[in-house]
Scaffold this motif. Structure first.
Motif, PDB file in Angstrom:
ATOM      1  N   UNK A   3       0.835  -1.202   0.000  1.00 33.97           N
ATOM      2  CA  UNK A   3       0.000   0.000   0.000  1.00 33.97           C
ATOM      3  C   UNK A   3       0.869   1.250   0.000  1.00 33.97           C
ATOM      4  N   UNK A   4       0.290   2.336  -0.458  1.00 37.46           N
ATOM      5  CA  UNK A   4       0.987   3.611  -0.441  1.00 37.46           C
ATOM      6  C   UNK A   4       0.130   4.688   0.186  1.00 37.46           C
ATOM      7  N   UNK A   5       0.792   5.730   0.666  1.00 33.45           N
ATOM      8  CA  UNK A   5       0.079   6.884   1.223  1.00 33.45           C
ATOM      9  C   UNK A   5       0.577   8.126   0.490  1.00 33.45           C
ATOM     10  N   UNK A   6      -0.331   8.882  -0.041  1.00 35.13           N
ATOM     11  CA  UNK A   6       0.051  10.191  -0.577  1.00 35.13           C
ATOM     12  C   UNK A   6      -0.391  11.232   0.450  1.00 35.13           C
ATOM     13  N   UNK A   7       0.541  12.084   0.835  1.00 29.95           N
ATOM     14  CA  UNK A   7       0.230  13.049   1.897  1.00 29.95           C
ATOM     15  C   UNK A   7       0.465  12.454   3.261  1.00 29.95           C
ATOM     16  N   UNK A   8       1.556  11.719   3.369  1.00 34.17           N
ATOM     17  CA  UNK A   8       1.807  10.968   4.600  1.00 34.17           C
ATOM     18  C   UNK A   8       2.261  11.842   5.753  1.00 34.17           C
ATOM     19  N   UNK A   9       2.583  13.089   5.489  1.00 37.29           N
ATOM     20  CA  UNK A   9       3.182  13.904   6.552  1.00 37.29           C
ATOM     21  C   UNK A   9       2.170  14.723   7.342  1.00 37.29           C
ATOM     22  N   UNK A  10       0.910  14.657   6.987  1.00 32.43           N
ATOM     23  CA  UNK A  10      -0.120  15.306   7.789  1.00 32.43           C
ATOM     24  C   UNK A  10      -0.578  14.385   8.911  1.00 32.43           C
ATOM     25  N   UNK A  11      -1.489  14.871   9.735  1.00 34.73           N
ATOM     26  CA  UNK A  11      -1.936  14.054  10.867  1.00 34.73           C
ATOM     27  C   UNK A  11      -2.675  12.811  10.403  1.00 34.73           C
ATOM     28  N   UNK A  12      -3.471  12.928   9.337  1.00 36.95           N
ATOM     29  CA  UNK A  12      -4.145  11.746   8.799  1.00 36.95           C
ATOM     30  C   UNK A  12      -3.130  10.733   8.315  1.00 36.95           C
ATOM     31  N   UNK A  65       1.556   1.555 -10.273  1.00 36.04           N
ATOM     32  CA  UNK A  65       0.846   0.264 -10.178  1.00 36.04           C
ATOM     33  C   UNK A  65       1.795  -0.902  -9.924  1.00 36.04           C
ATOM     34  N   UNK A  66       3.075  -0.701 -10.179  1.00 39.41           N
ATOM     35  CA  UNK A  66       4.035  -1.759  -9.871  1.00 39.41           C
ATOM     36  C   UNK A  66       4.433  -1.749  -8.400  1.00 39.41           C
ATOM     37  N   UNK A  67       4.157  -0.639  -7.753  1.00 36.14           N
ATOM     38  CA  UNK A  67       4.607  -0.493  -6.363  1.00 36.14           C
ATOM     39  C   UNK A  67       3.522  -0.813  -5.338  1.00 36.14           C
ATOM     40  N   UNK A  68       2.280  -0.465  -5.677  1.00 33.25           N
ATOM     41  CA  UNK A  68       1.223  -0.616  -4.667  1.00 33.25           C
ATOM     42  C   UNK A  68      -0.057  -1.187  -5.259  1.00 33.25           C
ATOM     43  N   UNK A  69      -0.828  -1.830  -4.363  1.00 32.61           N
ATOM     44  CA  UNK A  69      -2.146  -2.322  -4.734  1.00 32.61           C
ATOM     45  C   UNK A  69      -3.229  -1.315  -4.371  1.00 32.61           C
ATOM     46  N   UNK A  70      -2.993  -0.643  -3.265  1.00 32.72           N
ATOM     47  CA  UNK A  70      -3.968   0.326  -2.765  1.00 32.72           C
ATOM     48  C   UNK A  70      -3.250   1.620  -2.405  1.00 32.72           C
ATOM     49  N   UNK A  71      -3.917   2.724  -2.697  1.00 36.01           N
ATOM     50  CA  UNK A  71      -3.368   4.017  -2.303  1.00 36.01           C
ATOM     51  C   UNK A  71      -4.336   4.727  -1.373  1.00 36.01           C
ATOM     52  N   UNK A  72      -3.785   5.232  -0.263  1.00 36.69           N
ATOM     53  CA  UNK A  72      -4.551   6.104   0.620  1.00 36.69           C
ATOM     54  C   UNK A  72      -4.182   7.540   0.275  1.00 36.69           C
ATOM     55  N   UNK A  73      -5.180   8.357   0.009  1.00 38.78           N
ATOM     56  CA  UNK A  73      -4.919   9.764  -0.308  1.00 38.78           C
ATOM     57  C   UNK A  73      -5.293  10.644   0.883  1.00 38.78           C
ATOM     58  N   UNK A  74      -4.280  11.136   1.584  1.00 38.57           N
ATOM     59  CA  UNK A  74      -4.510  12.050   2.704  1.00 38.57           C
ATOM     60  C   UNK A  74      -4.022  13.420   2.262  1.00 38.57           C
ATOM     61  N   UNK A  75      -4.677  13.926   1.264  1.00 40.71           N
ATOM     62  CA  UNK A  75      -4.184  15.072   0.510  1.00 40.71           C
ATOM     63  C   UNK A  75      -5.081  16.296   0.647  1.00 40.71           C
ATOM     64  N   UNK A  76      -4.547  17.471   0.330  1.00 39.92           N
ATOM     65  CA  UNK A  76      -5.331  18.709   0.367  1.00 39.92           C
ATOM     66  C   UNK A  76      -6.445  18.683  -0.685  1.00 39.92           C
ATOM     67  N   UNK A  77      -7.424  19.590  -0.550  1.00 40.91           N
ATOM     68  CA  UNK A  77      -8.533  19.651  -1.504  1.00 40.91           C
ATOM     69  C   UNK A  77      -8.034  19.708  -2.947  1.00 40.91           C
ATOM     70  N   UNK A  93      -6.553   0.362  -6.172  1.00 40.52           N
ATOM     71  CA  UNK A  93      -7.691   0.761  -5.342  1.00 40.52           C
ATOM     72  C   UNK A  93      -7.328   2.053  -4.634  1.00 40.52           C
ATOM     73  N   UNK A  94      -8.276   2.981  -4.606  1.00 38.24           N
ATOM     74  CA  UNK A  94      -8.004   4.283  -4.002  1.00 38.24           C
ATOM     75  C   UNK A  94      -8.966   4.546  -2.847  1.00 38.24           C
ATOM     76  N   UNK A  95      -8.399   4.938  -1.719  1.00 36.17           N
ATOM     77  CA  UNK A  95      -9.212   5.354  -0.576  1.00 36.17           C
ATOM     78  C   UNK A  95      -8.850   6.801  -0.289  1.00 36.17           C
ATOM     79  N   UNK A  96      -9.818   7.680  -0.527  1.00 28.25           N
ATOM     80  CA  UNK A  96      -9.550   9.116  -0.460  1.00 28.25           C
ATOM     81  C   UNK A  96     -10.069   9.689   0.854  1.00 28.25           C
ATOM     82  N   UNK A  97      -9.153  10.247   1.657  1.00 25.20           N
ATOM     83  CA  UNK A  97      -9.561  10.823   2.941  1.00 25.20           C
ATOM     84  C   UNK A  97      -9.978  12.287   2.818  1.00 25.20           C
ATOM     85  N   UNK A  98      -9.828  12.880   1.661  1.00 22.86           N
ATOM     86  CA  UNK A  98     -10.208  14.292   1.512  1.00 22.86           C
ATOM     87  C   UNK A  98     -11.703  14.413   1.253  1.00 22.86           C
TER      88      UNK A  98
END
Lengths: 345, 345, 345, 345
Positions: A3-12, A65-77, A93-98
């Motif tokens: 899995x990967x996280x985009x925006x990993x440096x915020x509290x989420x 797509x070679x690195x992750x199956x799922x991405x969590x997006x903890x990103x700005x608007x 697969x994308x799970x968007x926290x915004x």
């Protein structure tokens, strides 16, 4: 799984790391950052030393797509509105926290958020990830709009009531209180310690973005448009949300019957806890955990039902529910990696 | 003038001392205590060193009229119900900070307080000391029932609205939040620091004693019985109350008109502050002072008026208003001895 | 394995439950209480609902060895002094979280604690459970005196320095700060929220019970008697200890050399974290976890070394270290059941 | 008298306003701002509504002497170094709350502050405004360097001891703790509520700017150069400083004698309070007031004296002491306008 996280440096983001790195079904975690690549996460967050040695890297759309199956997006608007399509097209697969993908109607989004909405196709594709009430759709989704922190507490607290059709829908008033971490990591005058400690504030009066999100989901259950008063406040604490909700009953009832209604609704849902009849929760009872605690009563003097719902805004209100969605999407037990006892006191 | 305080060692008592000892019209202050006589107040409260060398003494009913002109009663339930008659019979003015004498109807008192009410004669004699709205009666009174902390914030926030007759009275919902000092000096599990910090609690759900006090005064203005939902919460801070109040408007209106209504109502009342149209107060803006700050809006989406009122529960909600009553009773300017700038931040 | 907790209803006890119930090598947990038998723990602590359905039961000395292999004693002063002998005689391993068995010399105990010391045999039998520095003895022990919260932070911070013999031992000054949870669950005036919030207090000036415990262990490393100044303070927060320690260097040195000394000392100890050269820890970086974070510097102006050590007083300072001792005693990996990421923010 | 404040919109500035507007000898207050001219102060700080209607104006050097007799400078580093000369040349008394003019030696300033020092003439002209120990020079000064917050607490705590010559000067260790308001109004990551609440931090390790200020004044009393360890920490509270100070006694003494030494030193100084022998102060005991509370003991075990000193950093540590200096300069009673009872709890 990877899995990967985009925006990993915020509290989420760091809350996702806290849970994902102990998740038994996850093999590899990759943190993406467009501005801090090359840094390790424990340089930014020393509490993660000895825990996580992840080096932030920049995301390459061609190979992600070679690195992750799922991405969590903890990103700005705006980020997920623009990038989700490309990601799911690559089979991720994308799970968007915004808040980008929660509102189905573009006009509503643009009115409350004051910015351009995502494409309709994307909004139609996305599934609102309120786990306890949308499990089947989530299981089949490839794009999740993870619910907002307030809507999570509110909707879990109201669902059985609304679905049972026993309240006057136009009477709903939701008075919500949150800790400061919901405002994120960026320092501001509002959350400056000297201005926030020993202080209690109201904000977003009659204008909070989570209002249409609550109304959209209530409408789904109620079958007709719903207008609610949703009013948030800021509490001098870091974590925790309490929503105190008031609704007029169509006809008098017993608190014990109400309690039973909720017990039936949530008996198979391990993260929703009801307590004893007549007991009410405190935010600290869910601190650091994925629980939502609910208490309720019927006040015969005023013919009103009072429902109280508490969550940890960063867990059940963000990262925890995102992982619960991840579990459902992948057919894992919902509690996998989330069996965290609240930290008390 | 010479004044006395019974129950000087509680939080209400020491707040009275803070203001009274700097009050320019007061000559002498006597502190009475039935349990700690002989001690000086700064032994109990070192913050009063160099300020107050009062020795606590026991009250002698036979001679108290030779010692004081006015008595402030910051006493536990039942004391003023039993002793006020004897005191006013001796020609002493009495300002009672307890809940004993606020409710005019004995049955209502006994239902909500779960104890025997004061004599009817005493209840009839007592004047409800909401200074901004009861000035004439206070000026002629010899026995004042000083309003409760929540009712003060709530009633100041609702008075212009109710008196203008522009809301549906049965729609009133009051969601209130208080710091811990309202619970008094006695240590308890609820206000144990380890259980209260980083925590937000609801309490007294649909059962708080201040409910009938609010209803009684609203009824006085409305002309008919009123039932409200009043729901308090406990905030991890020491001082401050915010009441967030929701009412359905009889017909749509403009926020600016509402603001004007309040400006007219309070323009001659130095302790009530309205701020700009659209601005909302925070509890810290009144910290340590006798102010009540009010903000309001009309939400056309829901046809509801939202009014927010904040006070320092120990000042405008207790000791400060008691002294304001004292000033009115004695024909002093209301702000005498109370011109304390809020301590901020 | 089967374990029991005596005194499970205090803060140390529920923190033991938080970790033990997720411990992979533990089969069964039994909670003993002499005063609340029959209650379930989640009646007392609603945050444990859905987590722990333990019914408190009374301890029967005759049969306890049939129920548990190890007992954790989170009991008031005097209990373990009186009961440990009987328990280990029955073949049960005992880990005592109280202060009864930490001081080897009865006279010292009686002077600082003001009560009768445990029997000499018992004191000789007990092993001081400072895991990072006493591993071998712990592995062979059947009775552990779990270190006090302050001594844990202090000793981990000073050990490499003292063992290297590079400081003037009589120069040691330890200024310590703790959250309120160290004072336990019982409400008191000192930890009453209204008196503790927005307040910083000093206590136990030159008289704190943890002083001789620190001196005893320093003496063990130094080879001669040591007298230190140890001074605690109370911070308006719930969890966390910081010890700021000052020592005069025998001769000038480099901060980087100091850092290297500590790195070498702790490289095989997963719960001690050093951070970068020149970085200093905050208490929140270890919140809810078993870590001890250390920072240090040499100040050439004053020829003093400053060492800063932080722990979560309820985890590494109590329950966490107790379980770490349990792991060592049983040959488990030290981190088993303790791999809890700090909760941040 | 007419006074002005430059930099009125910071925390030091609004605290000056709180006191000055109630000061009986002050006729007129003018607020100068170079960036926010035209705004009224209560637009920026709603807690000042109904209190202060001051419009911020820009300062005109040519005519400022026609507007004010005294100027308080609550300005960022460098401003008073550059502007004080011109102001005093116009006959205006200047009280500078910044650190520009406190250190007499330019080299020391430049080393610790990392910027160019003020002119020597100006440094020689300025008088260090530690009111209790520099009264005569202050009375004759036209330029006051108002002491830093930490040095105020530290120097008041150490003065009698150092002047009596009974301690080893090179043994002095000062462990200081402050609330966040000392860091000012500007939001930052360090004082972001989510990062500061439930957290305790150390900062400026061995490098804090107040160190040379403390040393300079100690040297004045001691007659020889002094090096101290001064170490600040950040407490999750807004107001208050505690300095815990450790010094080796030249020879054993009695705590009661120490207490007597301090009583004699401060008996004519109304803002310094000693309490009972053996009592120690808490920061809340001086909240919002100009008091400095001191407690002390001699620990015969270690031959060390422990002195504890608390102040409100924004009052005695800034605005309050500035006004005390103003009073002395003008021959007023020192307590004029400063007789504020601490706000407790």
């Amino acid at each position: 799984m990877d899995v990967g996280i985009i925006g990993a440096t915020g509290y989420g983001g760091i809350e996702l790391i806290r849970f994902l790195q102990k998740h038994p079904m996850i093999n590899n975690i990759i943190l993406y950052s467009s501005t801090q690549e090359g840094l390790t996460i424990d340089n930014l967050y020393p509490h993660l030393e000895n825990e996580s040695k992840f080096v932030l890297r920049s995301l390459q759309y061609d190979s992600v797509q070679d690195e992750v199956d799922t991405l969590f997006l903890a990103t700005p608007p705006g980020v997920s509105a623009q990038s989700s399509e490309a990601l799911i097209a690559r089979g991720i697969s994308v799970i968007d926290l915004s808040g980008d993908l929660r509102l189905k109607k573009q006009a509503i989004y643009e009115k409350w958020y004051g910015r351009t909405a995502a494409e309709s196709d994307l909004l139609n594709e996305s599934v609102y990830g309120l786990c306890e009430w949308n499990e089947e759709a989530i299981a089949n989704a490839r794009l999740i709009a993870n619910p907002g922190c307030f809507p999570t507490a509110v909707l879990l607290g109201l669902a059985p009531l609304v679905q049972a059709g026993i309240i006057e829908m136009n009477s709903l008033i939701i008075d919500a209180k949150t800790g400061t971490s919901g405002a994120g990591k960026a320092a501001s005058q509002v959350t400056h310690f000297s201005e926030m400690n020993e202080n209690f504030k109201i904000y977003g009066v009659a204008t909070h973005k989570h209002t249409p999100e609550i109304e959209q989901e209530l409408e789904r259950w109620h079958g007709q448009p719903v207008s609610v008063t949703f009013q948030p406040h800021l509490v001098p604490m870091v974590r925790g949300i309490m929503a105190t909700m008031y609704a007029t009953a169509k006809k008098p009832l017993e608190t014990s019957d109400l309690h039973k209604l909720y017990q039936d609704a949530y008996q198979d849902h391990p993260f929703v806890r009801l307590g004893q009849v007549g007991a009410f929760p405190q935010t600290k009872q869910v601190y650091g955990s994925n629980y939502c605690n609910i208490g309720l009563t019927f006040d015969e003097r005023t013919n009103r039902i009072i429902i109280v719902s508490v969550i940890d805004n960063l867990v059940k209100g963000a990262a925890g529910q995102a992982i619960q969605n991840f579990n459902i999407m992948n057919g894992f037990n919902q509690t996998t990696g989330l069996d965290q006892t609240p930290v008390y006191p």
